[in-house]
Design a protein around this motif. Structure first.
Motif, PDB file in Angstrom:
ATOM      1  N   THR A   1      28.162  44.011  -8.023  1.00  0.00           N
ATOM      2  CA  THR A   1      27.269  43.494  -6.981  1.00  0.00           C
ATOM      3  C   THR A   1      27.703  42.097  -6.505  1.00  0.00           C
ATOM      4  OG1 THR A   1      25.717  42.436  -8.517  1.00  0.00           O
ATOM      5  CG2 THR A   1      25.342  44.763  -8.040  1.00  0.00           C
TER       6      THR A   1
ATOM      7  N   HIS B   1      21.715  53.023  -6.524  1.00  0.00           N
ATOM      8  CA  HIS B   1      22.748  52.618  -5.568  1.00  0.00           C
ATOM      9  C   HIS B   1      23.204  53.748  -4.648  1.00  0.00           C
ATOM     10  CE1 HIS B   1      23.017  48.718  -7.462  1.00  0.00           C
ATOM     11  NE2 HIS B   1      22.925  49.352  -8.620  1.00  0.00           N
ATOM     12  N   GLY B   2      23.214  54.975  -5.199  1.00  0.00           N
ATOM     13  CA  GLY B   2      23.668  56.117  -4.402  1.00  0.00           C
ATOM     14  C   GLY B   2      22.585  57.171  -4.323  1.00  0.00           C
TER      15      GLY B   2
ATOM     16  N   ARG C   1      25.699  55.761   0.124  1.00  0.00           N
ATOM     17  CA  ARG C   1      25.063  54.512  -0.329  1.00  0.00           C
ATOM     18  C   ARG C   1      23.590  54.523   0.069  1.00  0.00           C
ATOM     19  NH1 ARG C   1      28.507  49.567  -0.889  1.00  0.00           N
ATOM     20  NH2 ARG C   1      26.624  48.413  -0.338  1.00  0.00           N
ATOM     21  N   ARG C   2      22.728  54.091  -0.839  1.00  0.00           N
ATOM     22  CA  ARG C   2      21.331  53.897  -0.451  1.00  0.00           C
ATOM     23  C   ARG C   2      21.251  52.696   0.493  1.00  0.00           C
ATOM     24  NH1 ARG C   2      16.776  55.243  -4.030  1.00  0.00           N
ATOM     25  NH2 ARG C   2      15.933  53.336  -3.140  1.00  0.00           N
TER      26      ARG C   2
ATOM     27  N   ASP D   1      19.381  50.290   0.314  1.00  0.00           N
ATOM     28  CA  ASP D   1      19.185  49.057  -0.472  1.00  0.00           C
ATOM     29  C   ASP D   1      20.220  48.911  -1.589  1.00  0.00           C
ATOM     30  OD1 ASP D   1      18.305  51.220  -1.890  1.00  0.00           O
ATOM     31  OD2 ASP D   1      16.429  50.312  -2.573  1.00  0.00           O
ATOM     32  N   CYS D   2      21.331  49.628  -1.462  1.00  0.00           N
ATOM     33  CA  CYS D   2      22.410  49.544  -2.471  1.00  0.00           C
ATOM     34  C   CYS D   2      22.927  48.105  -2.543  1.00  0.00           C
ATOM     35  CB  CYS D   2      23.540  50.488  -2.048  1.00  0.00           C
ATOM     36  SG  CYS D   2      25.010  50.389  -3.068  1.00  0.00           S
ATOM     37  N   THR D   3      23.001  47.552  -3.762  1.00  0.00           N
ATOM     38  CA  THR D   3      23.469  46.167  -3.893  1.00  0.00           C
ATOM     39  C   THR D   3      24.935  46.076  -4.308  1.00  0.00           C
ATOM     40  OG1 THR D   3      22.618  46.068  -6.147  1.00  0.00           O
ATOM     41  CG2 THR D   3      21.167  45.225  -4.397  1.00  0.00           C
ATOM     42  N   VAL D   4      25.603  47.228  -4.400  1.00  0.00           N
ATOM     43  CA  VAL D   4      27.037  47.197  -4.715  1.00  0.00           C
ATOM     44  C   VAL D   4      27.792  46.585  -3.527  1.00  0.00           C
ATOM     45  CG1 VAL D   4      29.087  48.644  -5.082  1.00  0.00           C
ATOM     46  CG2 VAL D   4      26.949  49.149  -6.319  1.00  0.00           C
TER      47      VAL D   4
ATOM     48  N   ARG E   1      30.067  45.794  -0.565  1.00  0.00           N
ATOM     49  CA  ARG E   1      30.666  46.719   0.408  1.00  0.00           C
ATOM     50  C   ARG E   1      32.176  46.773   0.254  1.00  0.00           C
ATOM     51  NH1 ARG E   1      27.758  49.229   3.991  1.00  0.00           N
ATOM     52  NH2 ARG E   1      25.556  48.670   4.026  1.00  0.00           N
TER      53      ARG E   1
ATOM     54  N   SER F   1      33.177  49.583  -1.816  1.00  0.00           N
ATOM     55  CA  SER F   1      33.158  50.843  -1.064  1.00  0.00           C
ATOM     56  C   SER F   1      34.239  50.858   0.013  1.00  0.00           C
ATOM     57  CB  SER F   1      31.794  51.047  -0.389  1.00  0.00           C
ATOM     58  OG  SER F   1      30.783  51.280  -1.339  1.00  0.00           O
TER      59      SER F   1
ATOM     60  N   VAL G   1      29.434  55.386  -2.054  1.00  0.00           N
ATOM     61  CA  VAL G   1      29.732  54.616  -3.261  1.00  0.00           C
ATOM     62  C   VAL G   1      30.145  55.620  -4.347  1.00  0.00           C
ATOM     63  CG1 VAL G   1      27.277  54.569  -3.954  1.00  0.00           C
ATOM     64  CG2 VAL G   1      28.858  52.852  -4.871  1.00  0.00           C
TER      65      VAL G   1
END
Ligand code: AMP
Ligand code: MG
Length: 321
Positions: free
Chosen positions: A49, A82-83, A107-108, A110-113, A115, A118, A124
């Motif tokens: 993240t 996340h996904g 990716r959701r 609100d995914c915090t991974v 970018r 990705s 993701v």
């Protein structure tokens, strides 16, 4: 920045103790990178993240930023933060996690991974590893860990701690012994109506198809697994595949009970077992590329079961040189 790091940091490679794992978790929390064992190959991990940590992974490996990273989590619940998992991806996660299966998911919102992990895609790639050290590290870090294999981009994947230490100087490594499976995870794209095999790997196709039915073949039009386009696994010696006779200046990577004659030989599996062969593949290529031969001759390996992934890696190693 966390810095409750132990007064004397453990020396690297470090045995996997509660102290070394806690220290590694603190490094990840502080945005630094750590190399750690998984059941597939050694990973080079950072906080997924944290854009800077993810950028540092690409930099340490000199990895093209078009090649997205796999994010390592504890379980399907952490993945679902996340996904987006549909019925099929849930079934796959339920059947094979923790284990050597990576799911590419939408990716959701609100995914915090990061970018960058990705590579700018709306997807993701996530997996829950089974290795106890990897699991302990994910728990200690408290964040998802982005981790490609811990080798310079384009080099052989590391299955031993010293492979990492030899090529990524200065990185803190936890030594968990030999990676048990020795091949990267199988990557399945679960974003479409039918799951698609993006990369053959340590979980064989038949096991996956037993759960979700036949996998779609990657469509040539839009390559969805950018990493598969790149030259990969280049050993320092050229590889010659499917050999029936070894030349005088070649070392031999054999398979099965009747190896060809050669002065330097490593046998992936004298009893012809593909699981054993997968576990030995990268370590034996690491050894043979250091011998005084001019090339590595490789005996044919059957294409069923894990042979699909082994032959994929061998073809890419032959092409990548
Ligand atoms: P490595 O980190 O070398 O094990 O490679 C990871 C593999 O997963 C590469 O082939 C990537 O292209 C693939 N991958 C990772 N993330 C994604 C994603 N979001 N979409 C498609 N493929 C991915
Ligand atoms: Mg890799």
């Amino acid at each position: 920045m966390a810095s409750r790091a132990s007064p004397t940091p453990p020396s690297s490679p470090a045995a996997p103790t509660p102290e070394s794992i806690a220290y590694a978790g603190e490094l990840i929390g502080a945005g630094r990178l750590v190399a750690f064992p998984t059941e597939t190959v050694y990973g080079l991990g950072g906080n997924a993240t944290d854009d800077h940590a993810v950028a540092a992974i690409f930099a340490a490996k000199a990895r093209p930023t078009i090649n997205p990273l796999i994010v390592h989590v504890a379980d399907a619940d952490q993945a679902a933060a996340h996904g987006m998992l549909d019925e099929r991806s849930r079934a796959l996660a339920h059947a094979f996690w923790p284990g050597p299966l990576t799911l590419v998911l939408p990716r959701r919102p609100d995914c915090t991974v990061s970018r960058l992990a990705s590579a700018g895609h709306a997807t993701v790639a996530i997996r829950a590893p089974a290795h106890p050290v990897a699991r302990a590290l994910i728990a200690a870090a408290g964040v998802p860990i982005a981790a490609p294999s811990a080798n310079p981009s384009g080099r052989l994947s590391p299955t031993l701690a010293h492979h990492v230490a030899d090529e990524l100087v200065g990185v803190f490594v936890i030594d968990g012994g030999p990676a048990t499976l020795g091949l990267e995870s199988t990557v399945v794209d679960a974003t479409g109506p039918v799951p698609m095999l993006l990369r053959a790997g340590a979980l064989d196709r038949a096991a996956i198809e037993a759960v979700v039915g036949p996998l779609a073949a990657p469509d040539n039009g839009a390559p969805r697994s950018p990493g598969m386009l790149l030259g990969h696994y280049a050993p320092r010696r050229p590889l010659r595949l499917g050999v029936k006779k070894v030349r005088a200046d070649e070392a031999l990577l054999a398979f099965g009970p009747t190896p060809l004659a050669a002065t330097t030989v490593r046998n992936l599996s004298p009893r012809g077992d593909l699981i054993e062969a997968a576990a030995n593949l990268f370590a034996m290529l690491h050894e043979l590329e250091r011998c005084s031969c001019t090339a590595i001759a490789v005996m044919p390996v059957p294409d069923h079961g894990l042979g699909e992934a082994i032959n994929d890696r061998l073809r890419r190693a032959a092409r990548g040189h």
